[in-house]
Design an enzyme around this catalytic site. Structure first.
Site, mmCIF file in Angstrom:
data_model
loop_
_atom_site.group_PDB
_atom_site.id
_atom_site.type_symbol
_atom_site.label_atom_id
_atom_site.label_comp_id
_atom_site.label_asym_id
_atom_site.label_seq_id
_atom_site.Cartn_x
_atom_site.Cartn_y
_atom_site.Cartn_z
ATOM 1 N N LYS A 45 -2.967 -16.951 25.142
ATOM 2 C CA LYS A 45 -3.459 -18.144 24.424
ATOM 3 C C LYS A 45 -3.435 -19.424 25.257
ATOM 4 O O LYS A 45 -4.129 -20.385 24.948
ATOM 5 C CB LYS A 45 -2.670 -18.335 23.134
ATOM 6 N N THR A 67 -3.581 -29.114 16.117
ATOM 7 C CA THR A 67 -3.931 -27.812 15.547
ATOM 8 C C THR A 67 -2.937 -27.485 14.448
ATOM 9 O O THR A 67 -1.859 -28.089 14.363
ATOM 10 C CB THR A 67 -3.948 -26.685 16.602
ATOM 11 N N SER A 70 1.386 -21.528 13.111
ATOM 12 C CA SER A 70 2.821 -21.298 13.223
ATOM 13 C C SER A 70 3.110 -20.298 14.325
ATOM 14 O O SER A 70 4.232 -19.912 14.561
ATOM 15 C CB SER A 70 3.378 -20.777 11.895
ATOM 16 N N TYR A 107 8.141 -27.497 24.446
ATOM 17 C CA TYR A 107 6.931 -27.694 25.249
ATOM 18 C C TYR A 107 6.336 -29.082 25.031
ATOM 19 O O TYR A 107 5.242 -29.375 25.513
ATOM 20 C CB TYR A 107 5.881 -26.627 24.911
ATOM 21 N N GLY A 171 -8.030 -10.027 16.394
ATOM 22 C CA GLY A 171 -7.321 -10.771 15.347
ATOM 23 C C GLY A 171 -8.273 -11.823 14.796
ATOM 24 O O GLY A 171 -9.216 -11.525 14.077
ATOM 25 N N GLY A 174 -11.025 -14.722 18.797
ATOM 26 C CA GLY A 174 -11.206 -15.510 20.019
ATOM 27 C C GLY A 174 -11.136 -14.659 21.274
ATOM 28 O O GLY A 174 -12.003 -14.746 22.153
ATOM 29 N N ASP A 202 -10.649 -6.576 8.933
ATOM 30 C CA ASP A 202 -11.759 -7.469 8.554
ATOM 31 C C ASP A 202 -12.896 -7.438 9.581
ATOM 32 O O ASP A 202 -14.067 -7.502 9.202
ATOM 33 C CB ASP A 202 -11.255 -8.911 8.369
ATOM 34 N N LYS A 264 7.969 -0.044 31.355
ATOM 35 C CA LYS A 264 9.110 -0.960 31.471
ATOM 36 C C LYS A 264 8.683 -2.418 31.295
ATOM 37 O O LYS A 264 9.233 -3.312 31.949
ATOM 38 C CB LYS A 264 9.833 -0.799 32.821
ATOM 39 N N SER A 295 -2.170 -8.475 25.271
ATOM 40 C CA SER A 295 -2.350 -9.861 24.829
ATOM 41 C C SER A 295 -1.097 -10.723 24.988
ATOM 42 O O SER A 295 -1.192 -11.914 25.270
ATOM 43 C CB SER A 295 -2.821 -9.875 23.381
ATOM 44 N N ASN A 298 5.556 -11.659 23.133
ATOM 45 C CA ASN A 298 6.518 -12.422 22.325
ATOM 46 C C ASN A 298 6.947 -11.622 21.100
ATOM 47 O O ASN A 298 6.254 -11.577 20.087
ATOM 48 C CB ASN A 298 5.908 -13.775 21.927
#
Lengths: 306, 306
Positions: A45, A67, A70, A107, A171, A174, A202, A264, A295, A298
């Site tokens: 992103k 923007t 969350s 950040y 998702g 984008g 969707d 790994k 992608s 996290n």
């Protein structure tokens, strides 16, 4: 798009492309994983966020960007804005986990909290647009964001110009819209394929019906893929994505574990959806050279599905 | 050692060297992680196993190699032997988990099970030596194994000749002995430092007393580091390792989680011991250029400490 990559590349990592002999054997094809889990802030992103800010002129930049999110995009926009010395206003639901707010703040993002409904979030973001003159950036339904996200697939094709397929998760649309443009411009008889959770299909439904369909529910472990397509990315997807393959929750978890154990590397469930799609339809990929966009990485280590 | 690396390099990966801005900031120094978790079979042990087999002559190779191990070395020797077309006999305790036996078998190792005492294992291995004429290879107390393990630090110093310190975990002593030789031969005013769990600090105690000390207990999460030094690697360590830093269990777990979360790579607890050592004594490493050997990434995902 090449010029765009030149513009954003000082602020991102050129992520590595990895592969696994064992996974290739299992899949019956040659898979090259573009590892955006190693990207700054842990996901692709950053690319779209930088691209959107880079497209603003000097006076627009001074007023900042806003923007409502969350998730990863809130962090990405905050870090991208910081890299370019631009204020970033982030509207977050007051129910968002403290750890996510802390990440945005670390950040340099300026958080405005609001009730968690979409209406409240949109209202709050609009208010900041009016008061500060800040530029609203949508996480996925924005052409500059889409082009930025496409630079991951572009780098993949620069290094491996003879890929037969590029597969990525779907998702908000984008990443796949941008990847499909990269495949169109830089691929050589290459097609772009999406992987999508059956529980949040969707995009698959939208391609069937020819209009944007909603997820009635989105009960999937791939939490980055619960969002919906938009009116800017959908036509691009319609024209340039050749197929969307849907996968079950257990197929996602199996693929995620396979990547963790064999390669790994830490990937989030959304990233595993693309490998799950390839493993689901081996006949479509037999002996082909396949690029997969990982992608991001996290994940909450205290809440793993295995 | 350079010739040795040339000999084994067709059979191993030249693993990447990664770093993290955030970890550097936390540590107050510049850390370069040599990622042997991306090595074949997921650990540096492939290097030593290949090195030992490469050192055998043609007729010795025909008779095969034998070791007793229930851990990574059993898999490494099996895979190395397979790569070089040599039979590998692996003595494993009958209590070893089925998944480890399956891994050895999948690499072509021929398993002999025996009761789990050291005496039984040694007896069984000796029996195979006598019956088959196979060559006994010790996992860490063997000069060729030691030199092979040292090729990871050697590659690190080839890429970063101006490192001030190379830090690696200390278990049976093979990795640190080999790394300390690499630092001696290829470093430029570089020192070799060990990280060891306080709960299994036989190497630290041995350096203090000047003779090989035993662990009375070894209750550490870093299961690869429970083993003891041997009479071949100890003198090398005594001469060439400048310090061993001991760390607690919670320091190991914190460092492991830090690497997982920030670098998005999977490392085993033993690997985290080296970073924990650097974080424990920041004054020793302030503003220095530090190489850390990430020893491996073989962890049981269903049994994580976080």
């Amino acid at each position: 798009m090449e010029e765009l990559l030149d513009q954003i590349s000082p602020f991102i990592h050129r992520t590595p492309i990895l592969s696994s002999g064992l996974i290739n054997k299992m899949a019956g094809c040659e898979i090259h994983f573009k590892c955006e889990n190693f990207q700054k802030m842990g996901a692709f992103k950053m690319r779209g966020a930088l691209s959107a800010i880079k497209n603003l002129n000097e006076s627009e930049r001074k007023k900042g960007v806003v923007t409502h999110s969350s998730g990863n995009f809130a962090q990405a926009l905050s870090l991208a804005a910081k890299s370019l010395n631009v204020p970033a206003y982030i509207v977050m639901p007051d129910t968002a986990p403290e750890v996510k707010k802390a990440a945005v703040r670390s950040y340099g993002g300026i958080i405005t909290e609001c009730p968690s409904t979409l209406k409240d979030r949109e209202y709050q973001a609009e208010k900041i647009v009016k008061e500060k003159g800040a530029n609203l950036i949508h996480p996925s339904n924005d052409l500059d964001v889409i082009l930025g996200q496409g630079t991951a697939a572009m780098e993949l094709l620069q290094d491996l110009p003879d890929l037969d397929h590029v597969v990525c998760p779907v998702g908000g649309g984008g990443l796949i819209a941008g990847s499909s443009l990269a495949v169109k411009f830089f691929g050589n008889q290459c097609t772009c394929i999406g992987g999508e959770p059956l529980q949040a299909d969707d995009a698959w439904k939208s391609l069937q019906s020819g209009k944007i369909e909603n997820n009635e529910t989105a009960n999937t472990i791939a939490d980055g893929l619960k969002t919906q397509l938009g009116d800017i990315n959908f036509p691009i997807i319609q024209e340039n994505v050749s197929e969307i393959i849907r996968v079950t929750e257990s197929e996602i978890i199996t693929s995620m574990k396979l990547i963790w154990e064999r390669m790994k590397i830490i990937v989030e469930p959304s990233s595993a959806v693309a490998l799950a799609a390839v493993l689901k339809k081996p006949e479509n990929f037999k002996n082909k050279k396949v690029g997969i966009i990982i992608s991001g990485g996290n994940v909450d280590l205290s809440n793993l599905p295995f």
